[in-house]
Design an enzyme around this catalytic site. Structure first.
Site, PDB file in Angstrom:
ATOM      1  N   PRO A   2       0.907  -1.204   0.102  1.00 18.13           N
ATOM      2  CA  PRO A   2      -0.230   0.263  -0.294  1.00 18.13           C
ATOM      3  C   PRO A   2       0.654   1.310   0.049  1.00 18.13           C
ATOM      4  O   PRO A   2       1.249   1.230   0.563  1.00 18.13           O
ATOM      5  CB  PRO A   2      -0.359   0.002   1.913  1.00 18.13           C
ATOM      6  CG  PRO A   2      -1.002  -1.453   1.339  1.00 18.13           C
ATOM      7  CD  PRO A   2      -0.100  -1.634   1.129  1.00 18.13           C
ATOM      8  N   GLU A   3       0.208   2.443  -0.783  1.00 20.84           N
ATOM      9  CA  GLU A   3       0.914   3.713  -0.699  1.00 20.84           C
ATOM     10  C   GLU A   3       0.651   4.858  -0.304  1.00 20.84           C
ATOM     11  O   GLU A   3      -0.983   4.321   0.224  1.00 20.84           O
ATOM     12  CB  GLU A   3       1.140   3.987  -2.241  1.00 20.84           C
ATOM     13  CG  GLU A   3       2.281   2.914  -3.093  1.00 20.84           C
ATOM     14  CD  GLU A   3       2.707   2.397  -4.390  1.00 20.84           C
ATOM     15  OE1 GLU A   3       2.814   4.123  -4.908  1.00 20.84           O
ATOM     16  OE2 GLU A   3       2.677   1.610  -5.315  1.00 20.84           O
TER      17      GLU A   3
END
Length: 285
Positions: A2-3
């Site tokens: 996840p960013e």
């Protein structure tokens, strides 16, 4: 992994459902989930029990929940971590690692992590900003982010522009997906030397980074599989808006040239050969 948009989506969900609630019990079901909390799982549960969550904040890809004690609960999702709100009594997830129950008997918070690369910890006195993540740079969605400071620091680096975008001490929250998308919009190849960028070009790139992140947040982030979901278990849909990342062989939306994939730091970079010409020397992976 996840960013920023995915973590921000989770933060927004937690802010809606967790602020003001008092933790009545903490169950650590897997010690690896709290391995960053050096005193151990029992201490982790003890210092959180009876505490009230006063806010939900984010620095880059890290979440922290300030508590009324002045401490903070820090969370990192890793590759597969999920923070889910579930009704009391709902069936346990296969990879449930930590459970938080609340005094109001409302939905409980669960940390689920299939690959156990994520984790939770408590930062003593870290409500304002945990010392453990203070080294991480602000992200471009932060009101206190300095555009001029970033442009100057970027141009002083002697590295490739994509490597710089992934440097969390320079700009946080940007990972492989959104770096490729911003570079496509900026018509820059990821191997372009940072010290060869003009100030206007660096500023335009930053603008594209900010635009991509903002659009992804509105769409709940990018989900390629079931591992990333928001607090309600829902997937994001920004993958439908990707122009370069993961589109090897597909026509560039701008010029029609097939998107190329190149090896980069044990991962892949996606770009348009025509819109983003490779600089001399090629991509150094």
């Amino acid at each position: 992994m996840p960013e920023l948009p995915e973590v921000e989506t989770v933060r927004q969900g937690l802010a809606q459902w967790a602020i003001g609630r008092r933790i009545s019990a903490v169950e650590v079901r897997h010690p690896r989930a709290v391995r960053r909390h050096e005193p151990g799982g029992e201490h982790f549960a003890d210092v959180l029990t009876g505490r009230t969550i006063t806010d939900v904040r984010r620095r880059g890809k890290y979440l922290w929940l300030p508590l009324d004690s002045g401490d903070a609960l820090i969370g990192h999702l890793g590759m597969s971590g999920q923070l889910l709100l579930q009704p009391v009594g709902a069936a346990d997830e296969l990879h449930l690692r930590v459970r938080f129950r609340f005094a109001d008997d409302g939905p409980e918070l669960r940390f689920v992590d299939q690959r156990t690369f994520g984790g939770l910890s408590v930062s003593e006195g870290g409500a304002e900003l945990p010392a453990e993540i203070a080294h991480i740079a602000r992200d471009p969605m932060d009101p206190e982010f300095s555009d001029a400071g970033f442009v100057a620091a970027l141009r002083k680096r002697r590295t490739e522009v994509k490597r710089a975008l992934l440097d969390q001490t320079l700009i946080s929250g940007v990972g492989n997906i959104y770096a490729d998308e911003a570079l496509w919009r900026a018509r820059l190849h990821g191997a372009r030397p940072t010290d060869a960028l003009t100030a206007p070009a660096a500023g335009r790139l930053l603008g594209h980074v900010r635009d991509v992140l903002g659009e992804a947040i509105k769409q709940g982030g990018t989900s390629f599989d079931e591992l990333y979901v928001n607090v309600n278990g829902e997937s994001g849909y920004f993958d439908r808006s990707l122009n370069a990342y993961g589109r090897e062989g597909e026509p560039c939306p701008r010029c029609g040239t097939p998107i190329r994939r190149e090896a980069f730091m044990n991962r892949s970079s996606y770009s348009c050969p025509r819109c983003q010409p490779r600089p001399r020397g090629g991509l150094r992976g």
